[in-house]
Design a protein around this motif. Structure first.
Motif: not given
Length: 395
Positions: A171, A196-197, A199-202
């Motif tokens: 990220l 996108d990074a 949105a997908h970061a935990p």
């Protein structure tokens, strides 16, 4: 991650590519009052800082406590854009400040203070020392990249972002690289990468969320996606609405949208901070407010005091003040040129182009025009100003 490595490949295959130090203002005597500070007894952070300060006074060589207190002061300085906190931080670090080889945390804090004062070369020297000791220090890589971005040294900034990939921090790597991409002809791809990074970061931290939402707002605005920009900025403000940098960026966005009334609502209680007072005055100018002359007078006095202190932190803002509020294009241009020697972000580029255009002196903006051409900067407002200057030069 595939998109991230794709953008890295674009950067690596492309050809995209001295600070001044002012003497501090010295009061005539110890009795001279420089400023009356507001009392903030209701602020929990300020109460904690005062309590830590009291404890440290009893043992000024307590390294761990000094680091924690200095970091608290630096954080407050960043949030409030208040130079006094950086001075407090330096005072706390005084026992270690002049050491040639201080502890790593002292180097990182010293670099933050020097960066704020635009002493970029010394800040980079401290960060380089940190990275010699600890090549896996993500904070140092990010701080180094931030300074190099301000100086428009994009290849070297890119080299500071890439190690974050190896440190398993996708990220931060995406945010770091996307900033460079947005300024070097890859704005749309960089926006998608960062969106996108994120949105997908935990589990991004609040600091990461604030940073990335602000970046997404700025990149959306740069791409003429004004509705998205406003949404991202509002999300960032919901996280950290007291942050002076964010308030200034959002106010500039609103001014460019001709939403001066919203700027007044946003900043009416923020007059203590010079950059925010400037944006409030610009909004009131557009609204024809009766108190504009008083605001301009206050700004004039504050810029004069800043010069007495030997500070050059707000030359870009003073250029904007002189150009748009006082209609003084020549002084504005001189300030914008001096500011460009120190920092070269899009906002610095823009005021230099605007001042050169108002002064009918396109050659004064040549360094900025060359950077725009060299980097293929995608920014409609800046590109429009550049086109007008080139047309003026050709006549």
């Amino acid at each position: 991650m595939k998109a991230l490595f794709g953008l890295v490949a674009i950067f690596l295959g492309s050809n995209v590519f001295a600070p001044c130090r002012a003497e501090p203002y010295t009061p005539a005597s110890d009795a001279q009052v420089l400023e009356r500070l507001p009392v903030t007894n209701q602020d929990p952070m300020q109460r904690r800082l005062r309590a830590m300060r009291t404890t440290l006074d009893q043992n000024p060589h307590d390294l761990a406590l000094a680091i924690a207190l200095a970091q608290g002061y630096v954080n407050s300085g960043k949030t409030q854009a208040d130079p006094r906190y950086y001075g407090y931080a330096q005072g706390v670090l005084n026992p270690w400040w002049n050491l040639q080889d201080p502890p790593t945390e002292i180097l990182l804090l010293r670099a933050s203070i020097l960066q704020f004062r635009h002493d970029f070369s010394d800040a980079l020297a401290d960060l380089n020392k940190v990275l010699e000791r600890d090549p896996a220090n993500a904070r140092a890589w990010l701080a180094r990249a931030a300074i190099l971005l301000v100086q428009a040294d994009y290849p070297e900034a890119q080299r500071s972002c890439l190690p974050l990939l190896e440190l398993d921090d996708p990220l931060s790597a995406a945010a770091c690289l996307s900033q460079i991409g947005s300024l070097t002809g890859h704005a749309a791809e960089s926006f998608v990468l960062l969106r996108d990074a994120f949105a997908h970061a935990p589990r991004p931290s609040d600091d990461q969320r604030y940073w990335i939402l602000t970046l997404l707002g700025t990149m959306s605005f740069q791409l003429d996606q004004d509705q998205d920009a406003g949404r991202f900025y509002k999300q960032a403000i919901a996280l950290r609405g007291e942050d002076v940098y964010l308030l200034g960026v959002y106010a500039d966005f609103l001014l460019d949208q001709d939403r001066a009334g919203e700027v007044v609502s946003l900043l009416r209680d923020q007059t203590r901070v010079d950059p925010l007072l400037l944006r409030l005055a610009l909004a009131k100018q557009r609204l024809g407010s009766e108190d504009l002359a008083g605001l301009a007078s206050v700004l004039e006095q504050r810029f004069a005091v800043s010069r007495l202190r030997g500070e050059s932190l707000h030359q870009g803002d003073e250029a904007r003040f002189r150009l748009f509020l006082l209609n003084q294009p020549q002084p504005a241009l001189r300030l914008a040129q001096a500011n460009w020697k120190v920092q070269r972000e899009p906002k610095d580029m823009r005021i230099l182009l605007e001042a050169a255009l108002a002064a009918e002196n396109p050659s004064a903006a040549k360094p900025a025009l060359e950077l725009i051409a060299r980097t293929s900067l995608e920014h409609p407002r800046i590109q429009a100003l550049a086109a007008r200057l080139r047309a003026l030069e050709s006549h």
